[in-house]
Write an enzyme that holds these catalytic residues in place. Structure first.
Site, short mmCIF file in Angstrom:
data_model
loop_
_atom_site.label_atom_id
_atom_site.label_comp_id
_atom_site.label_asym_id
_atom_site.label_seq_id
_atom_site.Cartn_x
_atom_site.Cartn_y
_atom_site.Cartn_z
N CYS A 1 0.82 -1.22 0.00
CA CYS A 1 0.00 0.00 0.00
C CYS A 1 0.85 1.27 0.00
CB CYS A 1 -0.94 0.00 1.20
SG CYS A 1 -1.98 -1.46 1.19
N HIS B 1 -9.68 2.75 -1.33
CA HIS B 1 -8.24 2.57 -1.24
C HIS B 1 -7.75 1.59 -2.31
CE1 HIS B 1 -4.30 1.61 0.14
NE2 HIS B 1 -4.62 0.56 0.85
N CYS C 1 0.54 3.03 5.99
CA CYS C 1 0.96 1.71 6.46
C CYS C 1 0.82 0.72 5.30
CB CYS C 1 0.09 1.26 7.62
SG CYS C 1 -1.67 1.25 7.21
#
Lengths: 440, 329
Positions: free
Chosen positions: A98, A391, A426
């Protein structure tokens, strides 16, 4: 142990000119059968059009995708070739789960600071709707053996090893390779360890939707997003959600733990498709072309944690990275005007903040003298974050950088004082990347 | 530390008790034939008087491990060990298992092979054994002693390289209803049940219905309780159960060579069997973290020096399957 940071070497600045993304869409909706290359090319073309870069040879375009087909080995270069940038613009792919998009930005800004390149685009793309599905390991082994076999007999023998169950396709998962726990289950464990309440998580989610909706309404994204495939806004956004509605959702993760499960589909990010790109340059390059300079990409830090045997939570690396980054610049949390903490889950934000407020943790794990500090919540994800926007893994870094750059530019223009944003992302594998953006 | 290690006799000295004779074998026996013999012999082995173990060590002087490359690769692939020429303790257990089984199927071994319950296992690697080295393997049974449900016995297997002890594994089995040589009741006859709360898991294992067959194929332990539901039912289990040593081997692999070091102790205590298929939650933690409630020191070297404790339980339930330790020596 904490070490005294070396002085930051003096280099020239890398500045942020602007960003562009396509609206993010929940998996299986608008972008079904749209490839990563399609999406990244669209984000790139929007950026090229916005800043008149047609035919321009940029220093580099860097980006990546977390879920990638093997045929996309040169995904970013292929996207450049499909764009109106000069085909003499080099490109390469990166992947850091990510944190891919933010890591791409770190890479290109370092090259700009060192004078190796004058301009660059960094970004990322991801699709769950067009994710690669692969064959089982046993089928793959049999096919490779047959391929390597010299005689027909040997080929047939290799193929004879295939069993019907080997034919089932394998979809990508968000499971950690070493623990076989999904990212949600990992975060549920961290959430339990820190005792984060359901209410606190729902409040983060509610604010994310409220803030993102307000930002859309106010036109904040008008010069940050290009419509794509009939979509003009992030379709995960729920302006009408309420704390009551969020409170009704059933837990999605952590149900097998001894403590009550608190993570739901409402306070966890959904799987999403999308792409983003950000234009960086030296100040000189921007000025020569009369392009706006929104902000400086000051510095960045990456970190990783020992999560495999439960010493630390999977998504806690940014908690370690931020104090190191700020120490290098002699800054504290008080000096930050905007906190852009990626909402992988609402509780990721909350466990990070809880860690910084915990004196014992900061001493033993971060090597600080005491608690790192408490942030002013009114400065947190002020224009929404991943819970509302969605996301698409590698695209999140670019979304956040462009938002942060615009926020500090507007704040500095309003107050006449420098403004700073802290970005924290993160990532799987116990990774984290954080960056400091300051008004130009 | 968990309580698994303290109850176990694992004398540091090598070799069998002094009174034991040595029976030399030319090569390691094949498990298939031993199982046939063990199944046939089990029926005749019933409790009658105090058990008396055969005082014999089986010994194979020269086992060339060079031919084990494919076997090792299959083992590593199944349990998650990284590709390496160093034989993990779990693989040494598998290599020596046929010799220990040969002791157990002797007509003068008083306990039936079928129906023995594996209670615990303690193994130590005292020097690394590498693929291609010629090893000596020896095995014997010792220490028949009381257990609250019968008699427990240790099957000891040792691996030597150039005359030096490299590995010693002690597998403790229970034979229900049998009587210990001294006739004494087990000291833990009235042991209260230990209170236990599941720790936060560090991993989740989804064990499919073929888990027993897969480990059976690699280990050679094709005991029907592991390989088929029907076989398991014959011994009172509702479904096939996973090999205990498979779970222990996976825990050992997940700690891995870098953290367990070249020499280490690996213990496991089996509590309730894993019925297949099953989802097992596992906590493999630094012993220092587990003892301090999650604060075993900021430096990994400090945490790892104390070794690891591991627990396995049924996901979402209080059914404990196993617990053990992995400690660098």
């Amino acid at each position: 142990m904490s070490t005294t940071p070396s002085p930051v070497p003096s280099t020239r600045e890398a500045v942020i000119i602007g960003g562009n993304r396509i609206p993010f869409s929940r998996a299986g909706k608008k972008y079904v059968r749209t490839s990563n290359q399609d999406m990244f090319t669209a984000a790139l073309e929007g950026l090229v059009a916005r800043f008149g870069l047609q035919g321009e040879r940029l220093g580099e375009v860097v980006g990546g995708a977390v879920l990638k087909h093997s045929k996309n080995f040169n995904l970013i270069r292929e996207s450049v070739l499909g764009s109106s940038l000069s085909p003499t613009t080099p490109a390469y792919d990166v992947q850091q789960a990510c944190a891919t998009g933010l890591e791409a930005a770190i890479a290109v800004t370092n090259k700009i600071k060192l004078g190796q390149i004058e301009s660059a685009i960094a970004g990322g793309t991801d699709t769950v709707s067009d994710a690669p599905i692969v064959v089982s390991d046993r089928l793959r082994a049999a096919l490779l053996d047959a391929n390597h076999a010299k005689t027909t007999g040997a080929k047939l023998k290799a193929l004879a090893a295939i069993r019907p169950k080997d034919l089932a396709p394998v979809s990508p998962s968000t499971g950690e390779p070493r623990t076989h726990l999904s990212m949600g289950e990992h975060q549920a464990i961290t959430t339990a360890k820190w005792g984060i309440s359901r209410e606190a998580q729902d409040e983060i989610a509610f604010n994310s939707h409220q803030n993102l909706a307000r930002a859309w309404e106010s036109g904040f994204f008008d010069d940050l997003v290009t419509p794509f495939r009939g979509l003009t806004r992030d379709d995960n956004l729920r302006p009408d959600t309420s704390l009551e509605k969020l409170a009704k959702l059933k837990p999605a993760f952590g149900s097998s733990l001894d403590t009550a499960a608190t993570m739901t589909a409402g306070n966890s990010t959904p799987l999403t498709d999308g792409a983003s790109a950000v234009l960086f340059a030296s100040r000189e390059w921007a000025e020569e072309r009369d392009l706006p300079v929104l902000a400086k990409f000051v510095d960045a830090e990456t970190a990783a944690v020992d999560f495999v045997h439960g010493h630390e939570g999977l998504l806690m690396a940014p908690a370690a990275a931020v104090p190191r980054l700020l120490a290098r610049h002699g800054l504290t949390l008080e000096d930050i005007d905007f906190f852009e903490i990626h909402e992988a889950f609402a509780s990721t934000v909350l466990t990070t903040l809880a860690a910084w407020e915990d004196e014992e943790y900061c001493r033993t794990e971060l090597g600080l003298d005491g608690a790192f500090g408490k942030i002013d919540r009114s400065k947190l994800n002020v224009n929404g974050s991943s819970l509302a926007a969605g996301h698409p893994f590698a695209a999140t870094g670019g979304r956040i950088i462009a938002t942060a750059a615009k926020l500090v530019a507007a704040k500095a223009a309003e107050t006449g004082q420098p403004a700073r944003a802290l970005i924290s992302v993160c990532a799987a594998g116990g990774l984290g990347a954080v960056a400091l953006v300051e008004s130009a | 530390m968990t309580g698994s290690a303290d109850e176990v006799t694992n004398a540091p000295e090598a070799g069998a008790p002094a009174s034991y004779g040595v029976s030399e074998l030319a090569q390691l026996p094949k498990l298939g034939g031993l199982f046939t013999k063990g199944v046939a012999g089990s029926a005749g082995k019933r409790p009658k008087g105090a058990v008396r173990l055969p005082e014999v060590t089986y010994r194979v002087a020269g086992v060339d491990t060079a031919g084990e490359a494919a076997h090792l690769a299959a083992y590593q692939d199944l349990v998650g060990e990284p590709s390496s020429e160093v034989l993990p303790a779990g693989f040494l257990h598998v290599l020596a298992f046929p010799l220990a089984t040969a002791v157990m199927v002797r007509s003068d071994f008083p306990l039936p092979l079928l129906g023995l319950v594996h209670l615990r296992n303690v193994a130590r690697v005292l020097r690394p054994v590498r693929l291609g080295e010629t090893i000596e393997v020896r095995a014997w049974a010792q220490d028949a002693r009381a257990h609250r449900r019968g008699v427990q016995v240790d099957l000891v297997a040792e691996v030597l390289v150039d005359g030096d002890l490299a590995y010693r594994g002690v597998s403790t089995y229970l034979a229900k209803g049998f009587t210990a040589p001294d006739g004494a009741a087990a000291p833990d006859a009235e042991a209260p049940r230990e209170e236990w709360t599941a720790p936060l898991p560090t991993a989740r294992w989804k064990l499919g219905s073929g888990t027993g067959r897969a480990y059976g194929a690699v280990s050679g332990d094709l005991n029907p309780i592991h390989t088929s539901n029907l076989g398991a039912k014959a011994f009172g289990f509702p479904r096939a159960i996973a090999h205990g040593m498979y779970s222990a081997a996976r825990a050992l692999a997940e700690v891995g060579p870098a953290l367990r070091g070249e020499t280490y102790e690996w213990t496991v205590e089996f509590l309730k069997p894993v019925l297949l298929p099953s989802t097992v939650d596992v906590a493999i933690r630094y012993a220092a973290d587990a003892a301090a409630g999650g604060a075993g020191g900021a430096q990994r070297e400090d945490r790892a020096a104390t070794g690891f404790v591991y627990d396995g339980w049924r996901s979402g339930k209080d059914t404990r399957h196993f617990r053990g330790t992995i400690t660098p020596l």
